[in-house]
Write an enzyme that holds these catalytic residues in place. Sequence first.
Site, PDB file in Angstrom:
ATOM      1  N   GLU A   1       0.841  -1.209   0.000  1.00  0.00           N
ATOM      2  CA  GLU A   1       0.000   0.000   0.000  1.00  0.00           C
ATOM      3  C   GLU A   1       0.871   1.252   0.000  1.00  0.00           C
ATOM      4  O   GLU A   1       1.987   1.236   0.528  1.00  0.00           O
ATOM      5  CB  GLU A   1      -0.895   0.029   1.247  1.00  0.00           C
ATOM      6  CG  GLU A   1      -2.279  -0.563   1.063  1.00  0.00           C
ATOM      7  CD  GLU A   1      -3.210   0.262   0.156  1.00  0.00           C
ATOM      8  OE1 GLU A   1      -2.726   1.125  -0.599  1.00  0.00           O
ATOM      9  OE2 GLU A   1      -4.422   0.020   0.206  1.00  0.00           O
ATOM     10  N   ASP A   2       0.343   2.302  -0.580  1.00  0.00           N
ATOM     11  CA  ASP A   2       1.034   3.584  -0.482  1.00  0.00           C
ATOM     12  C   ASP A   2       0.747   4.229   0.869  1.00  0.00           C
ATOM     13  O   ASP A   2       1.634   4.779   1.507  1.00  0.00           O
ATOM     14  CB  ASP A   2       0.631   4.526  -1.623  1.00  0.00           C
ATOM     15  CG  ASP A   2      -0.875   4.636  -1.786  1.00  0.00           C
ATOM     16  OD1 ASP A   2      -1.592   3.681  -1.440  1.00  0.00           O
ATOM     17  OD2 ASP A   2      -1.359   5.682  -2.261  1.00  0.00           O
TER      18      ASP A   2
ATOM     19  N   ASP B   1      -4.822   5.045   5.958  1.00  0.00           N
ATOM     20  CA  ASP B   1      -5.391   6.279   6.511  1.00  0.00           C
ATOM     21  C   ASP B   1      -6.455   5.881   7.549  1.00  0.00           C
ATOM     22  O   ASP B   1      -6.128   5.562   8.698  1.00  0.00           O
ATOM     23  CB  ASP B   1      -5.955   7.073   5.325  1.00  0.00           C
ATOM     24  CG  ASP B   1      -6.457   8.449   5.687  1.00  0.00           C
ATOM     25  OD1 ASP B   1      -6.479   8.804   6.863  1.00  0.00           O
ATOM     26  OD2 ASP B   1      -6.865   9.191   4.777  1.00  0.00           O
ATOM     27  N   THR B   2      -7.711   5.802   7.159  1.00  0.00           N
ATOM     28  CA  THR B   2      -8.738   5.343   8.097  1.00  0.00           C
ATOM     29  C   THR B   2      -8.570   3.853   8.402  1.00  0.00           C
ATOM     30  O   THR B   2      -9.067   3.363   9.413  1.00  0.00           O
ATOM     31  CB  THR B   2     -10.156   5.558   7.524  1.00  0.00           C
ATOM     32  OG1 THR B   2     -10.302   4.759   6.351  1.00  0.00           O
ATOM     33  CG2 THR B   2     -10.417   7.016   7.206  1.00  0.00           C
TER      34      THR B   2
ATOM     35  N   THR C   1      -9.886   0.616   3.853  1.00  0.00           N
ATOM     36  CA  THR C   1      -9.513  -0.101   2.624  1.00  0.00           C
ATOM     37  C   THR C   1      -8.716  -1.353   2.963  1.00  0.00           C
ATOM     38  O   THR C   1      -9.021  -2.457   2.499  1.00  0.00           O
ATOM     39  CB  THR C   1      -8.673   0.809   1.698  1.00  0.00           C
ATOM     40  OG1 THR C   1      -9.404   1.998   1.441  1.00  0.00           O
ATOM     41  CG2 THR C   1      -8.328   0.114   0.395  1.00  0.00           C
TER      42      THR C   1
ATOM     43  N   PHE D   1      -3.160  16.562   4.061  1.00  0.00           N
ATOM     44  CA  PHE D   1      -3.513  15.986   2.758  1.00  0.00           C
ATOM     45  C   PHE D   1      -2.268  15.962   1.894  1.00  0.00           C
ATOM     46  O   PHE D   1      -1.676  16.995   1.593  1.00  0.00           O
ATOM     47  CB  PHE D   1      -4.618  16.776   2.068  1.00  0.00           C
ATOM     48  CG  PHE D   1      -5.195  15.989   0.927  1.00  0.00           C
ATOM     49  CD1 PHE D   1      -6.256  15.126   1.118  1.00  0.00           C
ATOM     50  CD2 PHE D   1      -4.621  16.057  -0.339  1.00  0.00           C
ATOM     51  CE1 PHE D   1      -6.758  14.355   0.064  1.00  0.00           C
ATOM     52  CE2 PHE D   1      -5.112  15.286  -1.395  1.00  0.00           C
ATOM     53  CZ  PHE D   1      -6.186  14.445  -1.184  1.00  0.00           C
TER      54      PHE D   1
ATOM     55  N   ARG E   1       0.186  12.398  -9.225  1.00  0.00           N
ATOM     56  CA  ARG E   1       0.720  11.060  -8.904  1.00  0.00           C
ATOM     57  C   ARG E   1       2.189  10.928  -9.309  1.00  0.00           C
ATOM     58  O   ARG E   1       2.927  10.153  -8.723  1.00  0.00           O
ATOM     59  CB  ARG E   1      -0.092   9.977  -9.614  1.00  0.00           C
ATOM     60  CG  ARG E   1      -1.505   9.800  -9.089  1.00  0.00           C
ATOM     61  CD  ARG E   1      -2.091   8.485  -9.600  1.00  0.00           C
ATOM     62  NE  ARG E   1      -3.546   8.437  -9.486  1.00  0.00           N
ATOM     63  CZ  ARG E   1      -4.200   8.002  -8.416  1.00  0.00           C
ATOM     64  NH1 ARG E   1      -3.547   7.575  -7.369  1.00  0.00           N
ATOM     65  NH2 ARG E   1      -5.522   7.985  -8.399  1.00  0.00           N
TER      66      ARG E   1
END
Length: 182
Positions: A100-101, A104-105, A108, A153, A166
Amino acid sequence: MKILESSYEVMITSQEIQKKVIYLADLINEDYKDKNPILVCNLKGAFIFLSDFCRCLTIPHEVDFMSTSSYKKGMETSGIVRIVKDLKTNIIGRNVLIIEDIVDTGLTLNYIKKFLALHNPLSIRVVSLLNKKDRRKIEVDVDYIGFEIPDKFIIGYGLDYEEKYRGLKYIAELIDIKNMDK
Ligand code: PRP
């Protein structure tokens, strides 16, 4: 929401990223010797990390891709995750490394782990370049973490804002988001 004007500040340089990629790959070279892991890259954000990471591996490994989507309004996730593209590889009895990059929460990653576990792999572990621990909505283990980052962010090195940025070689904080057309 349309972004009309924005700027960004570098948070993690390209050199820092490359050093960390080598560090993480070395851990995997050691821990997965003779395990022929399958690297599962969750598109799109992780594609640049995966390509640098796998080129630093010196052990046999395979690569496959899956894609999830969580509807996001601007910067906030809806929490609803769905599989957009499944793996081609049969992972029964395999050692899976989810690449994964960012976590966060955690929604996913939690979804992906449960989905992959249904296919009876031998093991599932996670390598994430970035971790935003303060943002967790669900507890999920991340076994190998590159950088702990604050709740900002961020864009670059695979991460986007509305599909832009990206391709940046570094990771930057998106700031001064002005004139938002809601
Ligand atoms: C990003 C990132 C992770 C996920 C993490 O993907 O690549 O997969 O968000 O967020 P979470 O921990 O809050 O679930 P995104 O859904 O933005 O899609 P993308 O990778 O195609 O940009």
